[in-house]
Design a protein around this motif. Structure first.
Motif, PDB file in Angstrom:
ATOM      1  N   SER A  11      37.683   8.620  16.173  1.00 46.65           N
ATOM      2  CA  SER A  11      37.922   7.225  15.843  1.00 46.65           C
ATOM      3  C   SER A  11      38.490   7.121  14.441  1.00 46.65           C
ATOM      4  CB  SER A  11      36.608   6.439  15.935  1.00 46.65           C
ATOM      5  OG  SER A  11      36.113   6.449  17.250  1.00 46.65           O
ATOM      6  N   VAL A  12      39.489   6.281  14.291  1.00 46.40           N
ATOM      7  CA  VAL A  12      40.154   6.131  12.998  1.00 46.40           C
ATOM      8  C   VAL A  12      40.644   4.691  12.877  1.00 46.40           C
ATOM      9  CG1 VAL A  12      42.401   6.852  13.904  1.00 46.40           C
ATOM     10  CG2 VAL A  12      41.866   7.186  11.470  1.00 46.40           C
ATOM     11  N   GLN A  13      40.791   4.236  11.657  1.00 47.37           N
ATOM     12  CA  GLN A  13      41.337   2.906  11.439  1.00 47.37           C
ATOM     13  C   GLN A  13      42.858   2.934  11.490  1.00 47.37           C
ATOM     14  OE1 GLN A  13      39.554   1.545   7.713  1.00 47.37           O
ATOM     15  NE2 GLN A  13      38.107   0.314   8.893  1.00 47.37           N
ATOM     16  N   ALA A  14      43.430   1.806  11.787  1.00 44.68           N
ATOM     17  CA  ALA A  14      44.885   1.697  11.822  1.00 44.68           C
ATOM     18  C   ALA A  14      45.475   2.179  10.502  1.00 44.68           C
ATOM     19  CB  ALA A  14      45.292   0.259  12.091  1.00 44.68           C
ATOM     20  N   GLY A  15      46.566   2.944  10.642  1.00 48.77           N
ATOM     21  CA  GLY A  15      47.203   3.529   9.469  1.00 48.77           C
ATOM     22  C   GLY A  15      46.729   4.925   9.157  1.00 48.77           C
ATOM     23  N   GLY A  16      45.661   5.338   9.810  1.00 43.15           N
ATOM     24  CA  GLY A  16      45.113   6.659   9.567  1.00 43.15           C
ATOM     25  C   GLY A  16      45.832   7.741  10.346  1.00 43.15           C
ATOM     26  N   SER A  17      45.311   8.968  10.233  1.00 45.74           N
ATOM     27  CA  SER A  17      45.931  10.135  10.865  1.00 45.74           C
ATOM     28  C   SER A  17      44.896  10.963  11.604  1.00 45.74           C
ATOM     29  CB  SER A  17      46.601  11.018   9.807  1.00 45.74           C
ATOM     30  OG  SER A  17      47.629  10.326   9.134  1.00 45.74           O
ATOM     31  N   LEU A  18      45.367  11.638  12.624  1.00 46.73           N
ATOM     32  CA  LEU A  18      44.571  12.627  13.346  1.00 46.73           C
ATOM     33  C   LEU A  18      45.485  13.768  13.743  1.00 46.73           C
ATOM     34  CD1 LEU A  18      42.392  10.474  15.797  1.00 46.73           C
ATOM     35  CD2 LEU A  18      41.552  11.825  13.876  1.00 46.73           C
ATOM     36  N   ARG A  19      44.902  14.944  13.880  1.00 44.30           N
ATOM     37  CA  ARG A  19      45.647  16.097  14.368  1.00 44.30           C
ATOM     38  C   ARG A  19      44.936  16.629  15.601  1.00 44.30           C
ATOM     39  NH1 ARG A  19      46.292  22.198  12.054  1.00 44.30           N
ATOM     40  NH2 ARG A  19      48.453  22.581  12.669  1.00 44.30           N
ATOM     41  N   LYS A  87      48.195   3.324  15.303  1.00 42.59           N
ATOM     42  CA  LYS A  87      48.097   1.909  15.635  1.00 42.59           C
ATOM     43  C   LYS A  87      47.044   1.715  16.734  1.00 42.59           C
ATOM     44  CE  LYS A  87      53.087   1.381  14.888  1.00 42.59           C
ATOM     45  NZ  LYS A  87      54.372   0.954  15.518  1.00 42.59           N
ATOM     46  N   PRO A  88      46.476   0.537  16.833  1.00 43.83           N
ATOM     47  CA  PRO A  88      45.492   0.305  17.909  1.00 43.83           C
ATOM     48  C   PRO A  88      46.059   0.609  19.296  1.00 43.83           C
ATOM     49  CG  PRO A  88      45.344  -1.442  16.297  1.00 43.83           C
ATOM     50  CD  PRO A  88      46.540  -0.603  15.904  1.00 43.83           C
ATOM     51  N   GLU A  89      47.343   0.391  19.485  1.00 47.77           N
ATOM     52  CA  GLU A  89      47.949   0.673  20.785  1.00 47.77           C
ATOM     53  C   GLU A  89      48.079   2.157  21.079  1.00 47.77           C
ATOM     54  OE1 GLU A  89      49.123  -1.353  18.380  1.00 47.77           O
ATOM     55  OE2 GLU A  89      51.323  -1.274  18.267  1.00 47.77           O
ATOM     56  N   ASP A  90      47.759   3.009  20.114  1.00 47.18           N
ATOM     57  CA  ASP A  90      47.731   4.450  20.357  1.00 47.18           C
ATOM     58  C   ASP A  90      46.405   4.882  20.983  1.00 47.18           C
ATOM     59  OD1 ASP A  90      49.417   4.885  17.226  1.00 47.18           O
ATOM     60  OD2 ASP A  90      50.298   5.021  19.234  1.00 47.18           O
ATOM     61  N   THR A  91      45.458   3.967  21.081  1.00 47.49           N
ATOM     62  CA  THR A  91      44.159   4.283  21.673  1.00 47.49           C
ATOM     63  C   THR A  91      44.325   4.716  23.114  1.00 47.49           C
ATOM     64  OG1 THR A  91      42.956   2.775  20.220  1.00 47.49           O
ATOM     65  CG2 THR A  91      41.925   3.337  22.327  1.00 47.49           C
ATOM     66  N   VAL A 118      41.137   9.351  21.662  1.00 49.44           N
ATOM     67  CA  VAL A 118      41.579   8.819  20.377  1.00 49.44           C
ATOM     68  C   VAL A 118      41.382   7.315  20.396  1.00 49.44           C
ATOM     69  CG1 VAL A 118      43.562   8.417  18.872  1.00 49.44           C
ATOM     70  CG2 VAL A 118      43.249  10.655  19.953  1.00 49.44           C
ATOM     71  N   THR A 119      40.666   6.810  19.412  1.00 51.11           N
ATOM     72  CA  THR A 119      40.407   5.376  19.309  1.00 51.11           C
ATOM     73  C   THR A 119      40.840   4.897  17.936  1.00 51.11           C
ATOM     74  OG1 THR A 119      38.513   5.561  20.798  1.00 51.11           O
ATOM     75  CG2 THR A 119      38.680   3.567  19.465  1.00 51.11           C
ATOM     76  N   VAL A 120      41.726   3.911  17.912  1.00 53.10           N
ATOM     77  CA  VAL A 120      42.238   3.373  16.653  1.00 53.10           C
ATOM     78  C   VAL A 120      41.804   1.918  16.547  1.00 53.10           C
ATOM     79  CG1 VAL A 120      44.263   3.002  15.214  1.00 53.10           C
ATOM     80  CG2 VAL A 120      44.232   4.900  16.856  1.00 53.10           C
ATOM     81  N   SER A 121      41.072   1.617  15.519  1.00 51.24           N
ATOM     82  CA  SER A 121      40.578   0.257  15.323  1.00 51.24           C
ATOM     83  C   SER A 121      41.498  -0.504  14.361  1.00 51.24           C
ATOM     84  CB  SER A 121      39.165   0.286  14.774  1.00 51.24           C
ATOM     85  OG  SER A 121      39.114   1.013  13.569  1.00 51.24           O
ATOM     86  N   PRO A 122      41.579  -1.818  14.534  1.00 54.21           N
ATOM     87  CA  PRO A 122      42.490  -2.623  13.688  1.00 54.21           C
ATOM     88  C   PRO A 122      42.097  -2.563  12.215  1.00 54.21           C
ATOM     89  CG  PRO A 122      41.798  -3.845  15.631  1.00 54.21           C
ATOM     90  CD  PRO A 122      40.934  -2.609  15.568  1.00 54.21           C
TER      91      PRO A 122
END
Length: 122
Positions: A11-19, A87-91, A118-122
């Motif tokens: 889980s990450v906030q919008a604008g963040g990164s994951l690999r 972005k949240p739509e990447d969830t 992968v969960t992206v929060s606003p």
């Protein structure tokens, strides 16, 4: 036995990164593809990024161009997906796939992992 194992979701906030990483024991011919797909609840599975076995061709969905980067390490049998500016739509649940005959066409892939969320929060 062929096995693909994804990791790196979270889980990450919008604008963040994951690999994301995908460990595999699949030999892919130089002209076949390795790829990442994703599926959000209630939506069809969609191709995110693909890389040819020889590394000479990469393709991306329009929705992730400029934000995501696919790469692979042949020596370690790893496939990666660097995701920036999330972005949240990447969830979605993200899956790696191997031995694909054509880029982002899911039906042409033989081997699939179990997925990583992968969960992206606003």
């Amino acid at each position: 036995q062929v096995r693909l194992v994804e990791s790196g979701g979270g889980s990450v906030q919008a604008g963040g990164s994951l690999r994301l990483s995908c460990a595999g024991t699949v030999y892919t011919y130089s002209t076949y593809y390795l790829a990442w797909f994703r599926q959000a609840p209630g939506k069809e599975r969609e191709g995110v990024a693909a890389i040819r076995g020889d590394g000479m061709i990469t393709v991306y969905a329009d929705s992730v161009k400029g934000r995501f980067t696919i790469s692979k390490d042949n020596a370690k049998n790893f496939l990666y997906l660097q995701m920036n500016s999330l972005k949240p739509e990447d969830t979605a649940m993200y899956y790696c796939a191997a031995d694909g005959r054509w880029k982002l066409q899911a039906s042409t892939y033989t081997y699939w992992g179990q997925g990583t969320q992968v969960t992206v929060s606003p």
